[in-house]
Design a protein around this motif. Structure first.
Motif, PDB file in Angstrom:
ATOM      1  N   LEU A 307     -11.950  -1.989 -21.019  1.00 27.20           N
ATOM      2  CA  LEU A 307      -9.703  -2.214 -20.251  1.00 27.20           C
ATOM      3  C   LEU A 307     -10.138  -2.155 -18.616  1.00 27.20           C
ATOM      4  CD1 LEU A 307      -6.832  -2.399 -20.476  1.00 27.20           C
ATOM      5  CD2 LEU A 307      -6.630  -0.215 -21.121  1.00 27.20           C
ATOM      6  N   ALA A 308     -10.818  -0.807 -17.946  1.00 22.48           N
ATOM      7  CA  ALA A 308     -10.887  -0.668 -17.390  1.00 22.48           C
ATOM      8  C   ALA A 308     -11.515  -1.998 -16.424  1.00 22.48           C
ATOM      9  CB  ALA A 308     -11.552   0.016 -16.259  1.00 22.48           C
ATOM     10  N   GLU A 309     -12.639  -2.750 -16.728  1.00 21.40           N
ATOM     11  CA  GLU A 309     -12.816  -4.220 -15.829  1.00 21.40           C
ATOM     12  C   GLU A 309     -12.304  -5.666 -16.069  1.00 21.40           C
ATOM     13  OE1 GLU A 309     -16.497  -4.435 -18.929  1.00 21.40           O
ATOM     14  OE2 GLU A 309     -17.801  -2.915 -17.826  1.00 21.40           O
ATOM     15  N   ALA A 310     -11.706  -4.971 -16.811  1.00 24.38           N
ATOM     16  CA  ALA A 310     -10.038  -6.061 -17.594  1.00 24.38           C
ATOM     17  C   ALA A 310      -8.799  -6.003 -16.158  1.00 24.38           C
ATOM     18  CB  ALA A 310      -9.412  -6.507 -18.330  1.00 24.38           C
ATOM     19  N   LYS A 311      -8.682  -4.912 -15.892  1.00 24.77           N
ATOM     20  CA  LYS A 311      -8.121  -4.134 -14.388  1.00 24.77           C
ATOM     21  C   LYS A 311      -8.347  -5.068 -13.111  1.00 24.77           C
ATOM     22  CE  LYS A 311      -5.458  -0.686 -17.098  1.00 24.77           C
ATOM     23  NZ  LYS A 311      -4.906   0.850 -16.943  1.00 24.77           N
ATOM     24  N   GLU A 312      -9.451  -4.148 -13.338  1.00 21.88           N
ATOM     25  CA  GLU A 312     -10.543  -4.695 -11.722  1.00 21.88           C
ATOM     26  C   GLU A 312     -10.134  -6.360 -11.781  1.00 21.88           C
ATOM     27  OE1 GLU A 312     -14.982  -3.589  -9.947  1.00 21.88           O
ATOM     28  OE2 GLU A 312     -14.180  -2.846 -11.606  1.00 21.88           O
ATOM     29  N   ARG A 313     -10.764  -6.919 -13.104  1.00 14.62           N
ATOM     30  CA  ARG A 313     -10.744  -8.135 -12.673  1.00 14.62           C
ATOM     31  C   ARG A 313      -9.297  -8.875 -12.277  1.00 14.62           C
ATOM     32  NH1 ARG A 313     -15.091  -8.172 -16.997  1.00 14.62           N
ATOM     33  NH2 ARG A 313     -12.413  -8.531 -18.401  1.00 14.62           N
ATOM     34  N   LEU A 314      -8.168  -8.291 -13.108  1.00 12.12           N
ATOM     35  CA  LEU A 314      -6.829  -8.992 -12.305  1.00 12.12           C
ATOM     36  C   LEU A 314      -6.542  -8.515 -11.437  1.00 12.12           C
ATOM     37  CD1 LEU A 314      -4.278 -10.071 -13.534  1.00 12.12           C
ATOM     38  CD2 LEU A 314      -3.515  -8.021 -14.028  1.00 12.12           C
ATOM     39  N   ASP A 315      -7.202  -7.619 -11.137  1.00 13.54           N
ATOM     40  CA  ASP A 315      -7.184  -7.167  -9.665  1.00 13.54           C
ATOM     41  C   ASP A 315      -7.359  -7.726  -8.479  1.00 13.54           C
ATOM     42  OD1 ASP A 315      -5.535  -4.965  -9.997  1.00 13.54           O
ATOM     43  OD2 ASP A 315      -7.080  -3.307 -10.197  1.00 13.54           O
ATOM     44  N   ASP A 316      -8.648  -8.009  -8.431  1.00 12.46           N
ATOM     45  CA  ASP A 316      -9.561  -9.175  -7.825  1.00 12.46           C
ATOM     46  C   ASP A 316      -9.234 -10.508  -7.407  1.00 12.46           C
ATOM     47  OD1 ASP A 316     -11.321  -6.475  -7.665  1.00 12.46           O
ATOM     48  OD2 ASP A 316     -13.313  -7.866  -9.158  1.00 12.46           O
ATOM     49  N   ALA A 317      -8.284 -11.134  -8.677  1.00  9.58           N
ATOM     50  CA  ALA A 317      -8.108 -12.427  -9.082  1.00  9.58           C
ATOM     51  C   ALA A 317      -6.367 -12.256  -8.344  1.00  9.58           C
ATOM     52  CB  ALA A 317      -7.755 -12.752 -10.673  1.00  9.58           C
ATOM     53  N   ILE A 318      -6.183 -10.893  -8.604  1.00  7.04           N
ATOM     54  CA  ILE A 318      -4.449 -10.982  -8.022  1.00  7.04           C
ATOM     55  C   ILE A 318      -5.318 -11.124  -6.493  1.00  7.04           C
ATOM     56  CG2 ILE A 318      -2.524  -9.664  -6.890  1.00  7.04           C
ATOM     57  CD1 ILE A 318      -3.246  -8.965 -10.371  1.00  7.04           C
ATOM     58  N   GLU A 319      -5.775 -10.347  -5.765  1.00  8.26           N
ATOM     59  CA  GLU A 319      -6.487 -10.248  -4.551  1.00  8.26           C
ATOM     60  C   GLU A 319      -6.433 -11.924  -4.110  1.00  8.26           C
ATOM     61  OE1 GLU A 319      -9.152  -7.965  -1.053  1.00  8.26           O
ATOM     62  OE2 GLU A 319      -9.153  -7.279  -3.959  1.00  8.26           O
ATOM     63  N   ALA A 320      -7.400 -12.725  -4.809  1.00  9.21           N
ATOM     64  CA  ALA A 320      -6.982 -13.771  -4.367  1.00  9.21           C
ATOM     65  C   ALA A 320      -6.325 -14.760  -3.800  1.00  9.21           C
ATOM     66  CB  ALA A 320      -8.477 -14.594  -4.655  1.00  9.21           C
ATOM     67  N   VAL A 321      -5.163 -14.264  -4.755  1.00 11.83           N
ATOM     68  CA  VAL A 321      -3.784 -15.049  -4.097  1.00 11.83           C
ATOM     69  C   VAL A 321      -2.864 -14.672  -3.030  1.00 11.83           C
ATOM     70  CG1 VAL A 321      -1.660 -15.817  -5.350  1.00 11.83           C
ATOM     71  CG2 VAL A 321      -3.677 -15.247  -6.587  1.00 11.83           C
ATOM     72  N   ARG A 322      -2.730 -15.737  -1.966  1.00 13.03           N
ATOM     73  CA  ARG A 322      -2.271 -15.282  -0.974  1.00 13.03           C
ATOM     74  C   ARG A 322      -0.764 -15.369  -1.022  1.00 13.03           C
ATOM     75  NH1 ARG A 322      -4.817 -17.925   4.208  1.00 13.03           N
ATOM     76  NH2 ARG A 322      -7.191 -18.277   3.669  1.00 13.03           N
ATOM     77  N   ASP A 323      -0.352 -14.155  -0.748  1.00 13.05           N
ATOM     78  CA  ASP A 323       1.282 -13.355  -1.130  1.00 13.05           C
ATOM     79  C   ASP A 323       1.647 -13.272   0.774  1.00 13.05           C
ATOM     80  OD1 ASP A 323       3.909 -12.391  -1.597  1.00 13.05           O
ATOM     81  OD2 ASP A 323       3.071 -11.305  -1.917  1.00 13.05           O
ATOM     82  N   ASP A 324       1.474 -14.378   1.437  1.00 12.09           N
ATOM     83  CA  ASP A 324       1.568 -14.044   3.490  1.00 12.09           C
ATOM     84  C   ASP A 324       2.958 -13.533   3.743  1.00 12.09           C
ATOM     85  OD1 ASP A 324      -0.623 -14.700   4.089  1.00 12.09           O
ATOM     86  OD2 ASP A 324      -0.548 -16.117   4.419  1.00 12.09           O
ATOM     87  N   ASP A 325       3.301 -12.872   4.401  1.00 10.59           N
ATOM     88  CA  ASP A 325       4.320 -12.180   4.556  1.00 10.59           C
ATOM     89  C   ASP A 325       5.244 -13.074   5.852  1.00 10.59           C
ATOM     90  OD1 ASP A 325       4.446  -9.554   3.391  1.00 10.59           O
ATOM     91  OD2 ASP A 325       3.488  -8.686   4.999  1.00 10.59           O
ATOM     92  N   GLU A 326       6.305 -13.385   5.181  1.00  9.59           N
ATOM     93  CA  GLU A 326       6.519 -14.485   6.024  1.00  9.59           C
ATOM     94  C   GLU A 326       8.295 -13.996   6.614  1.00  9.59           C
ATOM     95  OE1 GLU A 326       6.974 -17.984   3.762  1.00  9.59           O
ATOM     96  OE2 GLU A 326       4.813 -17.737   3.794  1.00  9.59           O
ATOM     97  N   ILE A 327       8.784 -14.240   8.022  1.00 12.52           N
ATOM     98  CA  ILE A 327      10.187 -14.276   7.839  1.00 12.52           C
ATOM     99  C   ILE A 327      11.403 -14.542   6.539  1.00 12.52           C
ATOM    100  CG2 ILE A 327      12.076 -14.269   9.486  1.00 12.52           C
ATOM    101  CD1 ILE A 327      10.506 -14.978  11.583  1.00 12.52           C
ATOM    102  N   ARG A 328      11.921 -13.383   6.244  1.00 13.20           N
ATOM    103  CA  ARG A 328      12.881 -14.004   4.869  1.00 13.20           C
ATOM    104  C   ARG A 328      14.294 -13.897   5.899  1.00 13.20           C
ATOM    105  NH1 ARG A 328      12.958 -10.186   1.023  1.00 13.20           N
ATOM    106  NH2 ARG A 328      11.414  -9.173   2.276  1.00 13.20           N
ATOM    107  N   VAL A 329      14.512 -14.277   6.014  1.00  5.47           N
ATOM    108  CA  VAL A 329      15.981 -14.170   6.527  1.00  5.47           C
ATOM    109  C   VAL A 329      17.128 -14.686   6.452  1.00  5.47           C
ATOM    110  CG1 VAL A 329      17.521 -15.098   8.867  1.00  5.47           C
ATOM    111  CG2 VAL A 329      15.291 -15.845   9.051  1.00  5.47           C
ATOM    112  N   ASP A 330      17.830 -13.371   6.434  1.00  2.00           N
ATOM    113  CA  ASP A 330      19.133 -13.647   4.803  1.00  2.00           C
ATOM    114  C   ASP A 330      20.117 -13.508   6.144  1.00  2.00           C
ATOM    115  OD1 ASP A 330      20.823 -12.884   3.169  1.00  2.00           O
ATOM    116  OD2 ASP A 330      20.728 -11.082   3.232  1.00  2.00           O
ATOM    117  N   LEU A 331      20.740 -15.103   6.095  1.00  2.00           N
ATOM    118  CA  LEU A 331      21.574 -14.797   7.962  1.00  2.00           C
ATOM    119  C   LEU A 331      22.981 -14.740   6.911  1.00  2.00           C
ATOM    120  CD1 LEU A 331      21.174 -18.997   8.842  1.00  2.00           C
ATOM    121  CD2 LEU A 331      19.981 -16.392  10.078  1.00  2.00           C
ATOM    122  N   PRO A 332      23.894 -14.183   8.496  1.00  2.00           N
ATOM    123  CA  PRO A 332      25.226 -13.681   7.402  1.00  2.00           C
ATOM    124  C   PRO A 332      25.851 -15.062   7.517  1.00  2.00           C
ATOM    125  CG  PRO A 332      25.430 -13.735   9.942  1.00  2.00           C
ATOM    126  CD  PRO A 332      23.467 -13.748   8.980  1.00  2.00           C
TER     127      PRO A 332
END
Length: 544
Positions: A307-332
């Motif tokens: 189970l721990a190895e599976a969690k580690e593999r998932l963490d590594d896989a998620i880390e490889a997916v980019r989730d770049d911070d971008e501007i989230r402009v919520d205009l009035p």
């Protein structure tokens, strides 16, 4: 340019900001022949790396090694308007010595000053001509050159030195459509190592390699920016598949652990029943109980490890997916109804000679693109509409609340924090509201407490935009002057998306044609001595 092999590299490079925040730790990177586009999200350290390569900054540990002469064009170029053009080009001494020799002064000092550069004037004039600065006489003072002309003049000075390595930091930021063509040609023709930091897609599509700076490390991609996008899309698709596989494996391991625990519980109950009923000799039951406990322990440990190895593999896989911070402009909410008068310009004469003949109306939620050469007066027109400059004559009247984001981003007080700057424009907004809105502009937690003067170019833009959009009353006419100059590609895309949903009127002065086309421009205005409306087809011809 040197006849020796040219190279540029960093070895075990460490660098931190004065407050101790690490930028690079053990960075290893080498740039080879050809043109490299250095990309990365705002704040990743692109400009810092160029400064380290150029010797403008000193690393805490490690080394920068450059074989050959390095030329560096910084992001913000300022020139003393009192100096002559030949002084700005760095050839005044050689040129004066050459003239003295031609006049009969054959002193050793003059020959030393000229060296082997007997064609310095011809080369200077040719270089200026190639960069679209042929009208600049070598003997005249620079005077009031535009921001774009300053960039090209500084680039001309670098090219005259014939560097082996050329480092360019956002070179197209202040260039109009015409000047960009000259810069592209210079980039195409450069024979040595060229490293360029830019958000200009057309420029990045002219490079040979892409170096993606992320989390303090450089990942290389062959080809131009379009090829990089294709490769990255394939990488991300594979990474997302790995996440799905890892998630499925994690569920399986959880299920198997649960099943194993159920079986072990049954065995334990059965063993306890046998013990209670004393159906076997005590010593046999004791041995069986110890063996069962040992087996159960090993079984449990095995499943927990899986189970721990599976969690580690998932963490590594998620880390490889980019989730770049971008501007989230919520205009009035800034709805302007169709037909409503937003802006009137009437017989308007501006400083520096530009004018608007007759009347110009902006009605409803129109989107106006303002284009023209550097120095044509685009910024002057926007500042006049904003009320920062008085017209020479005529009328510039806004009929709705407006906000103007200038190219220099000088709406911020550098001594105040980001949150304090926003509070200046919205004094009635609560502390919590300001912090919550700033988080959508990527200023979360302690980042909102950074002084504006310490921010990078992209961060300054986000802070300035946040200040204006949180201002009260909210703008129904938003004017932006070269808004994409300091934004990375992801943030430009996010800004485009945000402006698509903006319900007010918009005037944007920009040389970034892909950006203008992405935000649904409804009218194109060319400022060339006077303001005149042109078709999108004519705009495309100008951009060629």
């Amino acid at each position: 340019m040197s006849t020796h092999p040219t190279s540029l590299s960093c070895t075990s490079l460490d660098f931190s900001w004065p407050d101790g925040t690490p930028v690079f730790e053990g960075l290893q990177v080498a740039f080879g022949p050809g043109r490299t586009g250095l990309i990365g999200v705002n704040g990743s350290g692109k400009s810092t790396l160029l400064k380290l390569l150029a010797g403008e900054l000193v690393p805490a540990e490690g080394a920068v090694k450059a074989i050959g002469e390095v030329g560096y064009l910084p992001q913000n170029v300022t020139l003393d308007t009192a100096v002559r053009v030949d002084e700005a080009l760095g050839i005044a001494g050689a040129r004066a010595a050459l003239h003295a020799i031609e006049a009969g002064d054959a002193s050793e000092e003059n020959f030393t000053a000229v060296g082997d550069d007997w064609d310095v004037e011809e080369r200077a004039l040719a270089t200026l001509g190639e960069l679209g600065l042929g009208a600049l006489d070598l003997d005249r003072t620079i005077g009031e050159v535009s921001g774009g002309e300053s960039v090209l003049l500084r680039l001309a000075a670098l090219l005259l030195r014939r560097p082996d390595v050329l480092l360019l930091d956002e070179p197209t930021n202040n260039l109009d459509l015409y000047a960009r063509r000259h810069l592209y040609a210079a980039v195409d023709a450069f024979p040595g190592i060229l490293v360029v930091v830019s958000h200009d897609r057309e420029l990045l599509d002219r490079v040979d390699h892409i170096a993606d700076l992320r989390d303090g490390e450089v990942t290389w991609y062959g080809g131009n920016f379009s090829a990089y996008e294709e490769a990255l899309a394939a990488e991300q698709e594979a990474a997302e598949r790995m996440v799905r596989v890892a998630e499925s494996d994690l569920k399986k391991q959880k299920r198997e652990l649960a099943d194993a625990q159920v079986k072990l519980a049954r065995r334990k109950r059965y063993g306890q029943k046998m013990w209670d009923q004393k159906r076997e000799p005590k010593i046999v039951m004791g041995n069986r109980k110890r063996a069962a406990q040992e087996s159960a322990g090993k079984h449990r440990i095995m499943h927990q490890e899986k189970l721990a190895e599976a969690k580690e593999r998932l963490d590594d896989a998620i880390e490889a997916v980019r989730d770049d911070d971008e501007i989230r402009v919520d205009l009035p909410h800034t709805l302007v109804h169709p037909g409503r008068h937003v802006l009137t310009l009437r017989e308007l004469s501006l400083r520096y000679g530009a004018r608007v003949d007759g009347e110009f109306w902006l009605r409803g939620p129109e989107r106006i693109a303002l284009i023209g050469r550097n120095g044509a007066g685009k910024t002057t027109l926007l500042r006049t509409i904003a009320g920062e400059l008085e017209p020479v004559e005529g009328v510039a009247e806004a009929h709705v609340p407006l906000r103007f984001l200038p190219q220099r981003l000088d709406v911020l007080d550098p001594e105040l924090t980001v949150a304090e700057n926003v509070a200046r424009y919205a004094p009635d907004a609560t502390y919590n509201r300001i912090r919550a809105r700033l988080a959508r502009f990527l200023f979360k937690g302690a980042r909102a407490d950074q002084r504006a003067g310490t921010l990078s170019g992209g961060e300054r833009f986000r802070a300035a935009l946040a200040a204006l959009l949180l201002a009260e009353p909210a703008p129904q006419l938003l004017m932006l002057d070269e808004p994409t100059n300091n934004l990375d590609m992801a943030s430009v895309k996010q800004l485009s998306s945000a402006l698509e949903s903006y319900e007010g009127a918009l005037i944007v002065a920009s040389h970034d044609m892909p950006f203008l086309e992405s935000i649904g421009i409804t009218r194109w205005l060319l400022l060339d001595g006077e303001v005149k409306e042109i078709s999108q087809e004519e705009t495309a011809e100008i951009a060629q």
